[in-house]
Design a protein around this motif. Structure first.
Motif, PDB file in Angstrom:
ATOM      1  N   LEU A 150      30.893  -3.150 -44.170  1.00 16.50           N
ATOM      2  CA  LEU A 150      32.183  -3.587 -43.481  1.00 16.50           C
ATOM      3  C   LEU A 150      32.406  -3.498 -42.171  1.00 16.50           C
ATOM      4  CD1 LEU A 150      34.135  -2.090 -46.597  1.00 16.50           C
ATOM      5  CD2 LEU A 150      33.732  -4.345 -46.231  1.00 16.50           C
ATOM      6  N   THR A 151      31.833  -2.666 -41.697  1.00 12.45           N
ATOM      7  CA  THR A 151      32.002  -2.361 -39.990  1.00 12.45           C
ATOM      8  C   THR A 151      31.456  -3.561 -39.418  1.00 12.45           C
ATOM      9  OG1 THR A 151      31.734   0.122 -40.603  1.00 12.45           O
ATOM     10  CG2 THR A 151      31.603  -0.702 -38.255  1.00 12.45           C
ATOM     11  N   ILE A 152      30.185  -3.971 -39.811  1.00  9.64           N
ATOM     12  CA  ILE A 152      29.556  -4.949 -39.022  1.00  9.64           C
ATOM     13  C   ILE A 152      30.278  -6.220 -39.154  1.00  9.64           C
ATOM     14  CG2 ILE A 152      27.685  -6.705 -39.195  1.00  9.64           C
ATOM     15  CD1 ILE A 152      25.795  -4.279 -39.766  1.00  9.64           C
ATOM     16  N   LEU A 153      30.839  -6.507 -40.498  1.00  9.61           N
ATOM     17  CA  LEU A 153      31.691  -7.653 -40.685  1.00  9.61           C
ATOM     18  C   LEU A 153      33.089  -7.582 -39.702  1.00  9.61           C
ATOM     19  CD1 LEU A 153      31.505  -8.179 -44.609  1.00  9.61           C
ATOM     20  CD2 LEU A 153      30.553  -9.541 -42.635  1.00  9.61           C
ATOM     21  N   PHE A 154      33.559  -6.324 -39.755  1.00 12.98           N
ATOM     22  CA  PHE A 154      34.824  -6.179 -38.828  1.00 12.98           C
ATOM     23  C   PHE A 154      34.535  -6.352 -37.338  1.00 12.98           C
ATOM     24  CE2 PHE A 154      38.301  -2.884 -38.044  1.00 12.98           C
ATOM     25  CZ  PHE A 154      39.106  -3.901 -37.710  1.00 12.98           C
ATOM     26  N   ILE A 155      33.192  -6.068 -37.069  1.00 14.44           N
ATOM     27  CA  ILE A 155      32.639  -6.361 -35.597  1.00 14.44           C
ATOM     28  C   ILE A 155      32.758  -7.869 -35.339  1.00 14.44           C
ATOM     29  CG2 ILE A 155      30.981  -6.016 -33.957  1.00 14.44           C
ATOM     30  CD1 ILE A 155      30.366  -3.529 -34.955  1.00 14.44           C
ATOM     31  N   ILE A 156      32.153  -8.671 -36.487  1.00 17.13           N
ATOM     32  CA  ILE A 156      32.042  -9.964 -36.050  1.00 17.13           C
ATOM     33  C   ILE A 156      33.543 -10.730 -36.046  1.00 17.13           C
ATOM     34  CG2 ILE A 156      31.307 -12.079 -37.448  1.00 17.13           C
ATOM     35  CD1 ILE A 156      29.008 -10.383 -38.434  1.00 17.13           C
ATOM     36  N   ALA A 157      34.310 -10.095 -37.090  1.00 19.44           N
ATOM     37  CA  ALA A 157      35.765 -10.774 -37.102  1.00 19.44           C
ATOM     38  C   ALA A 157      36.379 -10.432 -35.948  1.00 19.44           C
ATOM     39  CB  ALA A 157      36.594  -9.994 -38.058  1.00 19.44           C
ATOM     40  N   PHE A 158      36.359  -9.333 -35.024  1.00 15.08           N
ATOM     41  CA  PHE A 158      36.552  -8.878 -33.804  1.00 15.08           C
ATOM     42  C   PHE A 158      36.294  -9.777 -32.723  1.00 15.08           C
ATOM     43  CE2 PHE A 158      36.615  -6.623 -29.891  1.00 15.08           C
ATOM     44  CZ  PHE A 158      37.712  -6.683 -29.595  1.00 15.08           C
ATOM     45  N   ILE A 159      34.897 -10.408 -32.685  1.00 13.34           N
ATOM     46  CA  ILE A 159      34.213 -11.027 -31.741  1.00 13.34           C
ATOM     47  C   ILE A 159      34.944 -12.506 -32.033  1.00 13.34           C
ATOM     48  CG2 ILE A 159      32.451 -12.227 -31.120  1.00 13.34           C
ATOM     49  CD1 ILE A 159      30.954  -9.928 -31.793  1.00 13.34           C
ATOM     50  N   VAL A 160      35.257 -13.073 -33.064  1.00 16.52           N
ATOM     51  CA  VAL A 160      35.451 -14.315 -33.300  1.00 16.52           C
ATOM     52  C   VAL A 160      37.194 -14.266 -32.846  1.00 16.52           C
ATOM     53  CG1 VAL A 160      36.441 -15.963 -35.046  1.00 16.52           C
ATOM     54  CG2 VAL A 160      34.153 -14.882 -35.412  1.00 16.52           C
ATOM     55  N   THR A 161      37.816 -13.145 -33.269  1.00 14.48           N
ATOM     56  CA  THR A 161      39.235 -13.246 -32.843  1.00 14.48           C
ATOM     57  C   THR A 161      39.420 -13.090 -31.132  1.00 14.48           C
ATOM     58  OG1 THR A 161      39.539 -11.848 -34.668  1.00 14.48           O
ATOM     59  CG2 THR A 161      41.352 -11.813 -33.464  1.00 14.48           C
ATOM     60  N   TRP A 162      38.460 -12.411 -30.633  1.00 15.26           N
ATOM     61  CA  TRP A 162      38.437 -12.222 -29.219  1.00 15.26           C
ATOM     62  C   TRP A 162      38.310 -13.678 -28.698  1.00 15.26           C
ATOM     63  CZ3 TRP A 162      34.708 -13.050 -25.329  1.00 15.26           C
ATOM     64  CH2 TRP A 162      35.035 -12.829 -24.209  1.00 15.26           C
ATOM     65  N   ARG A 163      37.362 -14.494 -28.992  1.00 17.01           N
ATOM     66  CA  ARG A 163      37.111 -15.794 -28.626  1.00 17.01           C
ATOM     67  C   ARG A 163      38.204 -16.577 -28.974  1.00 17.01           C
ATOM     68  NH1 ARG A 163      36.361 -19.337 -25.865  1.00 17.01           N
ATOM     69  NH2 ARG A 163      35.321 -21.380 -26.174  1.00 17.01           N
ATOM     70  N   ILE A 164      39.278 -16.283 -29.848  1.00 18.04           N
ATOM     71  CA  ILE A 164      40.171 -17.427 -30.076  1.00 18.04           C
ATOM     72  C   ILE A 164      41.307 -17.046 -29.143  1.00 18.04           C
ATOM     73  CG2 ILE A 164      42.195 -17.779 -31.700  1.00 18.04           C
ATOM     74  CD1 ILE A 164      40.287 -17.350 -33.796  1.00 18.04           C
ATOM     75  N   ASN A 165      41.294 -15.548 -28.945  1.00 17.51           N
ATOM     76  CA  ASN A 165      42.358 -15.139 -27.828  1.00 17.51           C
ATOM     77  C   ASN A 165      41.822 -15.917 -26.522  1.00 17.51           C
ATOM     78  OD1 ASN A 165      43.842 -13.460 -26.277  1.00 17.51           O
ATOM     79  ND2 ASN A 165      41.606 -12.326 -25.863  1.00 17.51           N
ATOM     80  N   VAL A 166      40.606 -15.979 -26.239  1.00 17.79           N
ATOM     81  CA  VAL A 166      40.260 -16.600 -24.866  1.00 17.79           C
ATOM     82  C   VAL A 166      40.697 -18.088 -24.772  1.00 17.79           C
ATOM     83  CG1 VAL A 166      38.235 -17.373 -23.470  1.00 17.79           C
ATOM     84  CG2 VAL A 166      38.341 -14.853 -24.237  1.00 17.79           C
ATOM     85  N   LYS A 167      40.206 -18.780 -25.932  1.00 20.58           N
ATOM     86  CA  LYS A 167      40.727 -20.129 -25.996  1.00 20.58           C
ATOM     87  C   LYS A 167      42.190 -20.532 -25.858  1.00 20.58           C
ATOM     88  CE  LYS A 167      37.927 -22.958 -28.838  1.00 20.58           C
ATOM     89  NZ  LYS A 167      37.340 -23.171 -30.332  1.00 20.58           N
TER      90      LYS A 167
END
Lengths: 508, 296
Positions: A150-167
């Motif tokens: 779950l933690t790993i998936l959370f990290i992935i979700a965070f990276i994706v969200t961060w990327r959306i934030n940048v976009k």
């Protein structure tokens, strides 16, 4: 293998035509597999290019971005709030805050143990208060595996969200530069019922699927790489990563010390045999029943159909359990035959391995025909009647009509259905488990985990292994994955060899 | 209908010679159909008769009871938790029917009538996910649910959760139905300024009544027959059983000697209401099944 033109093909004699088609089919299988690998390689390549593009985009956005954008790289949502998108900005910020909080409080702990799945289980520890050794709980491998994932998936979700934030910041920069108005939170909410309506609609179903299907499947794939079973329950006795050993044990034909691979081979063979017979006996017999009812001049069509459909309504476990008892050694069938004096010893429907298999297939016909009758009826009614008229004028008899009109039409229309029904039969738990419980026990198939019987399919074997005394979870996970592989390979071959003539949009 | 009748009459007259042969083949078909119907209905007839048998409670090699009575039904309600199982299943079925219908319709409508980025990818991912056997995930689901107290005696909410959560993956039949509603309807409404939500609510949903009923019906019927999840999640605690697990436990080797006729009675009690409901809504079921197969 040369490709014949249409004209050359038509000039071949009948057996040669069939031979040509069969050869063509066989030749196209390796081609299809090759195509598949090419496709996979293409996807990997595309993915690589995508990652590169993303990295370049992130870099250029940073270099060219306004100061708000640059701050957003660290404080998510800052750019949104600074430009008036309070709602979006707050959501981004909240997500980041929760993420950091979680990682500091728990995430780091689970991640650090994830590589070993725990080092110490239940153990004795000296307790000063009691002046004695007491049993103390240690790590719990199951929890470590689950929360680690779950933690790993959370990290992935965070990276994706961060990327959306940048976009989003890049887009905001562009909007500000061109002097247009920025969308407000109200607009965002409104668009959820219009342009973004799909997000509203999919939120609930996809959450369910991710939580109850995707994560558990990933988890079980991870379990297949561990030695999780009754001896290593993860609590009193920790389990740990063992790589591909489980697969090795199940697939090494004869070379391993266990007879597991032999059992797997035999059960797989029976599963495929069962799926083949169950699918095609139902298909053809159901079609014949439908044709008989649909025949011109047959009266009371509704009543015939109604009686058969009635049997669908009755829950399968009632009918299956009851029929299973009917065929038992002291059941109705044997009782009736003995009363009539036709047999003196009861027929071992469920205790003879071969007879049990045949009986299961026959009873499955009894279960399946009503469905097939319904499906076939719907399709038969759609066949243009003038085809039959003109063929009769040309002197075709009923058999020829069936072979040249009905069957090709049916096969064409129900091609995808046949595949799904074949796959459904590979996983047909109810019929096997409720009829025979997988029995009769087969001494050849007695394996380390769960004793498999002669009629056990992979899926019922999986169930027995999971629920039995052994609770051999690692093996269950491996078998589940093997079922997936079998189904996936079958589907890919069928879809690649038989060109799918149907385009989804054609219906609209 | 009328046209067909008119067309038919002259033809039968023309082929007078065919009718004798036709009559024989029709007779054969009638006989075959009668045999088929008997084979198909007989077991249900037998279970019905056996449920009234009072002289023995185990299996017997004959069908017609020597002593008739309602003993088995009475015992079912006094000696076992049958009423509880029945209530459990009914509760599960009603909740599942509501939730699952919402989820399946949302999923299928979106995939059928809305176009968005990642739609194809989403469908492919679901196709692949569907290839994993359904209860590969049983072990982890059980552990998680038992951590939440939703197993054993609390199996009912647990089962509702399990049935509904992933039901979005079974969107194929209703998507096939939505696909057949012409796209031009949506486009016309868009031109008139309707939002996508309005189109969904006011335009398409009223047209989708048959598939809504089909979805409710299948969702309602499934929990009555589910065995695997129900057995695993109720985990040998009788108060958490559904009817399938409860009745199955009566046919186990240790109990069949005394509860076989009770199992028959229970089976009858489960089958009758479901069958009546099914008969009423049969039209929609047939539409769904035939449509689903044709569209793959």
């Amino acid at each position: 293998m040369t490709n014949l033109t249409d004209l050359e093909y038509l000039r071949l004699s009948k057996p040669r035509k069939i031979l040509y088609k069969v050869l063509h089919f066989l030749v196209s299988i390796p081609k299809a597999i090759l195509k598949l690998f090419k496709k996979i390689w293409g996807v990997i390549k595309k993915f690589g290019i995508k990652v590169k593009d993303e990295a370049v985009d992130i870099w250029t956005t940073f270099v060219n971005g306004s100061w708000q954008t640059k701050v957003s790289y660290l404080v998510m949502g800052f750019g949104n709030i600074a430009r008036g998108q309070i709602l979006r900005g707050l959501l981004f910020f909240l997500f980041e805050a929760v993420f950091i909080f979680y990682m500091v409080m728990w995430g780091g702990h689970w991640l650090s143990k994830f590589t070993t799945l725990g080092t110490i289980g239940l153990h004795n520890e000296y307790d000063e208060k009691f002046d004695a050794y007491v049993i103390v709980e240690g790590d719990d491998s199951f929890k470590i595996l689950l929360y680690g994932l779950l933690t790993i998936l959370f990290i992935i979700a965070f990276i994706v969200t961060w990327r959306i934030n940048v976009k989003q910041n890049r887009i905001l920069d562009q909007i500000v530069r061109s002097g247009k108005k920025v969308k407000s939170g109200k607009d965002d909410l409104k668009s959820l019922l219009d342009d973004q309506f799909h997000k509203t609609m999919l939120a609930l179903p996809l959450t369910g699927i991710i939580v109850f299907t995707v994560i558990p499947i990933i988890f079980m794939i991870l379990v297949s790489l561990t030695n999780y079973d009754a001896q290593h329950d993860g609590y009193s006795n920790l389990f740990t990563w063992i790589g591909l050993d489980n697969f090795n044990e199940l697939l090494s034909w004869g070379s391993g010390s266990s007879n597991l691979s032999a059992a797997f081979g035999e059960i797989l063979a029976w599963t495929l045999m069962w799926a083949f017979f169950a699918t095609f006996t139902n298909y053809f017999l159901g079609m014949i029943v439908a044709i008989m009812i649909n025949k011109k001049g047959i009266k009371l069509k509704k009543i015939w159909r109604g009686f058969l459909v009635l049997t669908i309504a009755i829950p399968q476990f009632v009918s299956l359990l009851y029929v299973s008892k009917m065929f038992a050694d002291n059941g109705l069938i044997n009782g009736f035959l003995m009363d009539m004096g036709w047999i003196t010893k009861s027929i071992p429907f469920w205790t003879d391995p071969v007879l049990a298999r045949v009986t299961v297939i026959i009873i499955n016909i009894w279960i399946g025909i009503p469905y097939l009758m319904l499906i076939a009826t719907g399709i038969l009614m759609n066949i243009p009647q003038d085809l039959y008229e003109s063929s009769r004028i040309d002197g075709a008899n009923v058999w020829q009509q069936y072979m040249k009109i009905t069957l090709p039409y049916m096969l064409f229309v129900t091609g995808p259905y046949l595949l799904t029904s074949f796959i459904g039969n590979i996983n047909n738990f109810n019929v096997i488990y409720l009829l025979t419980g997988g029995g009769p026990t087969n001494p050849d198939l007695l394996t380390s985990g769960g004793s498999a019987g002669s009629t056990d399919l992979l899926i019922t074997w999986l169930f027995k292994i999971t629920t039995g005394a052994e609770s051999n979870y690692k093996l269950a996970a491996v078998i589940g994955i093997m079922i997936f592989v079998v189904v996936a390979v079958l589907s890919l071959i069928v879809y690649n060899v038989i060109p799918s003539t149907k385009n989804e949009e054609d219906f609209q | 209908m009328n046209n067909k009748e008119i067309n038919k009459t002259p033809k039968t007259k023309k082929h007078m010679g065919m009718t004798a042969k036709g009559r024989i083949s029709n007779t054969i078909i009638y006989i075959l159909l009668a045999v088929i119907i008997i084979i198909w209905v007989l077991p249900f007839f037998c279970i019905f008769l056996e449920s009234f048998r009072c002289e023995t409670q185990g299996m017997a090699g004959y069908v017609i009871p020597k002593k008739w009575g309602f003993d088995n039904y009475v015992r079912l309600f006094t000696e076992t938790d049958f009423l509880r199982w029945y209530g459990n299943t009914l509760l599960i079925a009603v909740c599942t029917a509501i939730l699952q219908t919402i989820i399946v319709l949302a999923m299928s409508y979106t995939l059928s009538r809305l176009r968005f980025k990642g739609r194809k990818l989403l469908m492919n991912v679901m196709l692949v996910l569907g290839m994993f056997p359904g209860f590969l995930t049983l072990i982890v689901l059980y552990k998680v649910l038992s951590g939440m107290g939703l197993t054993g005696p609390g199996a009912v909410p647990g089962l509702i959760l399990v049935y509904c959560a992933s039901s979005g993956m079974g969107y194929y039949v209703s998507k096939g139905y939505f696909d057949t509603i012409p796209k031009s309807l949506d486009e016309a409404a868009r031109v008139d300024g309707a939002t996508r939500f309005q189109i969904f609510k006011k335009l398409i949903m009223p047209l989708a009544k048959p598939i809504v009923i089909y979805t409710i019906l299948t969702a309602f019927m499934a929990p009555w027959g589910d065995f695997i999840f129900a057995r695993y999640i109720s985990h040998a605690v009788s108060s958490g059983y559904n009817v399938a697990v409860g009745l199955w436990s009566m046919t186990e080797r240790t109990s069949i000697g005394t509860s076989y006729t009770m199992f028959c009675a229970g089976g009858v009690l489960v089958a009758i209401p479901i069958t009546i409901l099914f008969m009423i809504l049969q039209k929609y079921y047939v539409e769904g099944v035939t449509g689903g197969a044709v569209k793959g």
